[in-house]
Scaffold this motif. Structure first.
Motif, short mmCIF file in Angstrom:
data_model
loop_
_atom_site.label_atom_id
_atom_site.label_comp_id
_atom_site.label_asym_id
_atom_site.label_seq_id
_atom_site.Cartn_x
_atom_site.Cartn_y
_atom_site.Cartn_z
N GLU A 184 11.57 10.16 -2.17
CA GLU A 184 11.02 11.58 -2.40
C GLU A 184 9.89 12.07 -1.46
O GLU A 184 9.48 12.94 -1.49
N GLY A 185 9.61 10.99 -0.33
CA GLY A 185 8.86 11.24 0.37
C GLY A 185 7.22 10.67 0.34
O GLY A 185 6.68 11.09 1.05
N LEU A 186 7.36 9.95 -0.57
CA LEU A 186 5.91 9.29 -1.02
C LEU A 186 5.74 8.23 0.01
O LEU A 186 6.28 6.98 0.02
N ILE A 187 4.79 8.52 1.12
CA ILE A 187 4.56 7.47 1.88
C ILE A 187 3.76 6.17 1.42
O ILE A 187 4.05 4.93 1.81
N GLY A 188 3.14 6.40 0.39
CA GLY A 188 2.51 5.11 -0.17
C GLY A 188 3.53 4.36 -0.79
O GLY A 188 3.35 2.84 -0.59
N SER A 189 4.81 4.57 -1.13
CA SER A 189 5.89 3.81 -1.79
C SER A 189 6.40 3.06 -0.60
O SER A 189 7.01 2.00 -0.66
N TRP A 190 6.32 3.72 0.90
CA TRP A 190 6.96 3.29 1.90
C TRP A 190 6.17 1.93 2.26
O TRP A 190 6.82 1.05 2.76
N ILE A 191 4.81 2.17 2.10
CA ILE A 191 3.76 1.01 2.36
C ILE A 191 4.15 -0.18 1.61
O ILE A 191 4.37 -1.22 2.03
N ALA A 192 4.28 0.09 0.40
CA ALA A 192 4.52 -0.78 -0.85
C ALA A 192 5.96 -1.55 -0.59
O ALA A 192 6.00 -2.76 -0.56
N LEU A 193 6.87 -0.51 -0.02
CA LEU A 193 8.35 -1.25 0.11
C LEU A 193 8.23 -2.14 1.24
O LEU A 193 8.92 -3.18 1.27
N PHE A 194 7.32 -2.01 2.50
CA PHE A 194 7.50 -2.85 3.55
C PHE A 194 6.79 -4.23 3.17
O PHE A 194 7.20 -5.18 3.43
N GLY A 195 5.66 -3.98 2.60
CA GLY A 195 5.07 -5.15 1.79
C GLY A 195 6.11 -6.08 0.70
O GLY A 195 5.99 -7.42 1.01
N TYR A 196 6.64 -5.49 0.02
CA TYR A 196 7.82 -6.18 -0.86
C TYR A 196 8.79 -6.70 0.03
O TYR A 196 9.16 -7.99 -0.29
N MET A 197 9.33 -6.32 0.73
CA MET A 197 10.34 -6.53 1.59
C MET A 197 10.01 -7.73 2.66
O MET A 197 10.86 -8.61 2.53
N GLY A 198 8.89 -7.44 3.28
CA GLY A 198 8.55 -8.54 3.94
C GLY A 198 8.15 -9.92 3.16
O GLY A 198 8.36 -10.80 3.77
N MET A 199 7.28 -9.81 2.26
CA MET A 199 6.99 -10.88 1.39
C MET A 199 8.44 -11.74 0.90
O MET A 199 8.28 -12.91 0.55
N SER A 200 9.14 -10.83 0.25
CA SER A 200 10.46 -11.37 -0.10
C SER A 200 11.23 -11.89 0.60
O SER A 200 11.85 -13.16 0.48
N ALA A 201 11.45 -11.69 2.01
CA ALA A 201 12.07 -12.39 3.00
C ALA A 201 11.11 -13.70 3.53
O ALA A 201 11.80 -14.73 3.57
#
Length: 354
Positions: free
Chosen positions: A101-118
């Protein structure tokens, strides 16, 4: 066949965006406002998927092994994940579709989520991720534990769900004024009309059911899953090893982003929205907790809360319970306690200035 993951994910992202299918908000509202509608919607999606998947299993079209139940990792990881989704402002799937939807806060959360999962799955914290795997019970299947067929459990779930849904629908409806429709026909239904959460839940359940045969056709013996595919995207970008990391699940989560983007553009809800510094830090911290907790628990709100519950496993239902408890604990410190403190300060101020 792997492209079917993209199509399945696009359907899921479109449906969840248009129906505002947000489990984070649903779990939070159960505690803050005593509104259980989204939880009932989740039960609908679980029931639809469970009936369909076990029918496919009986027909020999798909296979499923419940495996063992890593109970301690599931409990701790799910609770941490519940805290994380409140801080991030969305669960794993919600973060993907809100990023669309273009929510930058979700992009930031997504990077944290992907990084920690990896990091948890194949990086420096993999020993931590595996540390509790030995604390388990050999039977994860609830029906197998009691030596019964799965169908009585599915029937019980369906009856409870129907009772709760009928009870909810029988409540007096609150009239919400709306503007006259600007579109007609299918265009109005797809992009303008408000979708009922129960209708959305039926569609989510059907997409979750569709994921099973499409995924297994590529050799991936599972349904919807978000955490491992999200980690695989980052691992692919770092290593370039497509044979190891690019699979049906990766295209599924990319499809969620794509489907949400199409839905948001079509409904004129897409726009870039940047968070303030405090929200950005909270989103990233929440994403890290999401990745850590989901890796430990063996699944997120979709992998455990929607899929493993439908498969009638201890992992799914125990995870769902502690996930909800985690959201409630975080909601207390994020919403309830600050409000109480603010009211107390206001009362003290009024007393001293009276």
């Amino acid at each position: 066949m792997i492209i079917t993951g993209l199509l399945c994910g696009a359907l899921l992202g479109f449906v969840m965006q248009r129906g505002r299918f947000c489990l984070t908000g649903g779990f939070r509202d159960m505690y803050l406002t005593k509104d259980n509608r989204m939880f009932y919607a989740l039960l609908i999606a679980i029931s639809v998927q469970s009936i369909g998947v076990f029918a496919l299993i009986q027909m020999g079209l798909i296979q499923f092994q419940a495996g063992e139940f890593n109970w301690l990792a599931t409990i701790l990881g799910s609770f941490i994940f519940g805290i994380g989704i409140i801080l991030a402002g969305g669960c794993a799937t919600g973060t993907w579709y809100r990023a669309g939807e273009g929510l930058i806060g979700s992009w930031i959360a997504l990077f944290g989520y992907m990084g920690m999962s990896a990091v948890m799955k194949s990086g420096a914290l993999s020993p931590v991720n595996n540390s509790l795997k030995g604390i388990s019970t050999p039977t994860n299947s609830i029906p197998a534990t009691f030596g019964l067929s799965v169908w009585p459990f599915i029937a019980l779930l369906a009856l409870i769900t129907i009772f709760l849904v009928v009870k909810q629908l029988s409540k007096p409806k609150v009239f919400i004024p709306s503007l006259p429709p600007k579109r007609k026909g299918l265009n109005h239904l797809l992009f303008e009309k408000r979708w009922h959460p129960f209708f959305t839940a039926i569609l989510v359940g059907l997409v979750a059911l569709l994921a099973w045969p499409l995924s297994e056709a590529t050799g991936r013996m599972s349904g919807l899953g978000i955490t491992t595919p999200s980690a695989n995207i980052l691992q692919y970008l770092v290593t370039g090893d497509g044979d190891k990391y690019l699979n049906w699940g990766v295209f599924l989560v990319l499809g969620i982003f794509l489907g949400s983007f199409v839905a948001a553009k079509g409904s004129r809800e897409f726009r870039f929205r940047a968070p303030d510094a405090k929200t950005a830090v909270s989103s990233f911290s929440g994403g890290i907790l999401m990745g850590f907790g989901a890796s430990w628990a063996g699944g997120c709100s979709i992998g455990n809360g929607l899929v493993m519950t439908a498969m009638m496993t201890w992992q799914g239902w125990v995870s769902l319970i502690f996930m909800i408890l985690g959201t409630w604990a975080a909601s207390y410190f994020v919403y309830v306690r600050p409000r109480a403190s603010a009211k107390k300060k206001a009362a003290v101020y009024q007393t001293t200035t009276a």
